[in-house]
Scaffold this motif. Structure first.
Motif, PDB file in Angstrom:
ATOM      1  N   GLU A 114     -21.487 -30.366  30.195  1.00  0.00           N
ATOM      2  CA  GLU A 114     -22.287 -31.332  29.429  1.00  0.00           C
ATOM      3  C   GLU A 114     -21.613 -31.660  28.100  1.00  0.00           C
ATOM      4  OE1 GLU A 114     -25.160 -34.041  28.867  1.00  0.00           O
ATOM      5  OE2 GLU A 114     -24.983 -32.818  30.661  1.00  0.00           O
ATOM      6  N   GLN A 118     -20.280 -35.330  26.963  1.00  0.00           N
ATOM      7  CA  GLN A 118     -20.724 -35.947  25.707  1.00  0.00           C
ATOM      8  C   GLN A 118     -19.525 -36.275  24.814  1.00  0.00           C
ATOM      9  OE1 GLN A 118     -23.595 -33.644  23.580  1.00  0.00           O
ATOM     10  NE2 GLN A 118     -24.178 -35.329  22.268  1.00  0.00           N
ATOM     11  N   ASN A 121     -17.920 -39.589  25.820  1.00  0.00           N
ATOM     12  CA  ASN A 121     -18.700 -40.807  25.544  1.00  0.00           C
ATOM     13  C   ASN A 121     -18.253 -41.448  24.239  1.00  0.00           C
ATOM     14  OD1 ASN A 121     -20.277 -40.496  27.811  1.00  0.00           O
ATOM     15  ND2 ASN A 121     -21.951 -39.496  26.742  1.00  0.00           N
ATOM     16  N   THR A 125     -22.810 -44.328  22.076  1.00  0.00           N
ATOM     17  CA  THR A 125     -23.626 -43.759  23.152  1.00  0.00           C
ATOM     18  C   THR A 125     -24.234 -42.441  22.698  1.00  0.00           C
ATOM     19  OG1 THR A 125     -22.200 -44.797  24.785  1.00  0.00           O
ATOM     20  CG2 THR A 125     -23.618 -43.028  25.567  1.00  0.00           C
ATOM     21  N   ASN A 126     -23.424 -41.620  22.040  1.00  0.00           N
ATOM     22  CA  ASN A 126     -23.944 -40.341  21.539  1.00  0.00           C
ATOM     23  C   ASN A 126     -25.028 -40.578  20.484  1.00  0.00           C
ATOM     24  OD1 ASN A 126     -22.254 -38.894  23.196  1.00  0.00           O
ATOM     25  ND2 ASN A 126     -20.640 -38.745  21.658  1.00  0.00           N
ATOM     26  N   TRP A 128     -27.042 -43.218  20.275  1.00  0.00           N
ATOM     27  CA  TRP A 128     -28.239 -43.693  20.975  1.00  0.00           C
ATOM     28  C   TRP A 128     -28.937 -42.548  21.707  1.00  0.00           C
ATOM     29  CZ3 TRP A 128     -31.555 -47.378  20.766  1.00  0.00           C
ATOM     30  CH2 TRP A 128     -32.455 -47.572  21.800  1.00  0.00           C
ATOM     31  N   ASP A 129     -28.161 -41.679  22.336  1.00  0.00           N
ATOM     32  CA  ASP A 129     -28.771 -40.538  23.026  1.00  0.00           C
ATOM     33  C   ASP A 129     -29.462 -39.595  22.041  1.00  0.00           C
ATOM     34  OD1 ASP A 129     -27.981 -41.469  25.461  1.00  0.00           O
ATOM     35  OD2 ASP A 129     -26.210 -40.179  25.610  1.00  0.00           O
ATOM     36  N   SER A 130     -28.892 -39.418  20.869  1.00  0.00           N
ATOM     37  CA  SER A 130     -29.516 -38.529  19.895  1.00  0.00           C
ATOM     38  C   SER A 130     -30.832 -39.093  19.372  1.00  0.00           C
ATOM     39  CB  SER A 130     -28.565 -38.257  18.721  1.00  0.00           C
ATOM     40  OG  SER A 130     -28.391 -39.432  17.953  1.00  0.00           O
ATOM     41  N   SER A 132     -32.772 -41.512  21.260  1.00  0.00           N
ATOM     42  CA  SER A 132     -33.698 -41.832  22.333  1.00  0.00           C
ATOM     43  C   SER A 132     -34.106 -40.627  23.179  1.00  0.00           C
ATOM     44  CB  SER A 132     -33.089 -42.898  23.241  1.00  0.00           C
ATOM     45  OG  SER A 132     -31.935 -42.389  23.869  1.00  0.00           O
ATOM     46  N   VAL A 133     -33.251 -39.622  23.313  1.00  0.00           N
ATOM     47  CA  VAL A 133     -33.561 -38.455  24.148  1.00  0.00           C
ATOM     48  C   VAL A 133     -34.122 -37.349  23.251  1.00  0.00           C
ATOM     49  CG1 VAL A 133     -32.562 -36.738  25.692  1.00  0.00           C
ATOM     50  CG2 VAL A 133     -31.724 -39.080  25.737  1.00  0.00           C
TER      51      VAL A 133
END
Length: 137
Positions: A114, A118, A121, A125-126, A128-130, A132-133
């Motif tokens: 994982e 990451q 990416n 992207t990282n 946005w993931d931090s 949104s997730v």
């Protein structure tokens, strides 16, 4: 003083031009331009195509030279012997064969996979993931 004479000369020239002749001259010139446009376009497109074919031909000639070198290299007895030793593990008579086996490295854990994913990416992207997730606890 010469300026009025020049203006007068120009105005007299414009008055001397016959409108019918001007229309005929314009028609002939436009017909000439149209008749030359198509061959010129064809010439330019053929010139571009010729340049592309010439570049492709040069590339193919380079590939032929590379393949000829490879064929010459493969007919060399020293190369054949080196390939037989490396690929097929052949040994000459009187030599002792020694085969080294290395242990298999341990597999990666899910967290390591994982983290590598990451890291591969892009930064956005990282980011946005931090946002949104939700964080895992």
């Amino acid at each position: 003083m010469t300026l009025p004479r020049t203006a007068a000369a120009l105005s007299s020239r414009w008055e001397a031009i016959n409108p019918k002749r001007a229309v005929v001259l314009a028609a002939v010139l436009s017909l000439l331009a149209l008749s030359l446009a198509v061959p010129m376009r064809t010439y330019l497109s053929q010139q571009t195509e010729f340049d592309q074919v010439r570049a492709s031909n040069a590339q193919l000639e380079q590939e032929v030279r590379d393949y000829e070198e490879k064929v010459a290299e493969q007919s060399d007895p020293a190369y054949i012997e080196a390939q037989a030793r490396e690929r097929l593990q052949f040994v000459m008579p009187g030599e002792n064969a020694l085969l080294m086996q290395y242990p298999v490295p341990p597999g990666k854990t899910d967290e390591e996979r994982e983290a590598e994913k990451q890291a591969a990416n892009p930064w956005y992207t990282n980011l946005w993931d931090s946002v949104s997730v939700p964080e895992k606890k």
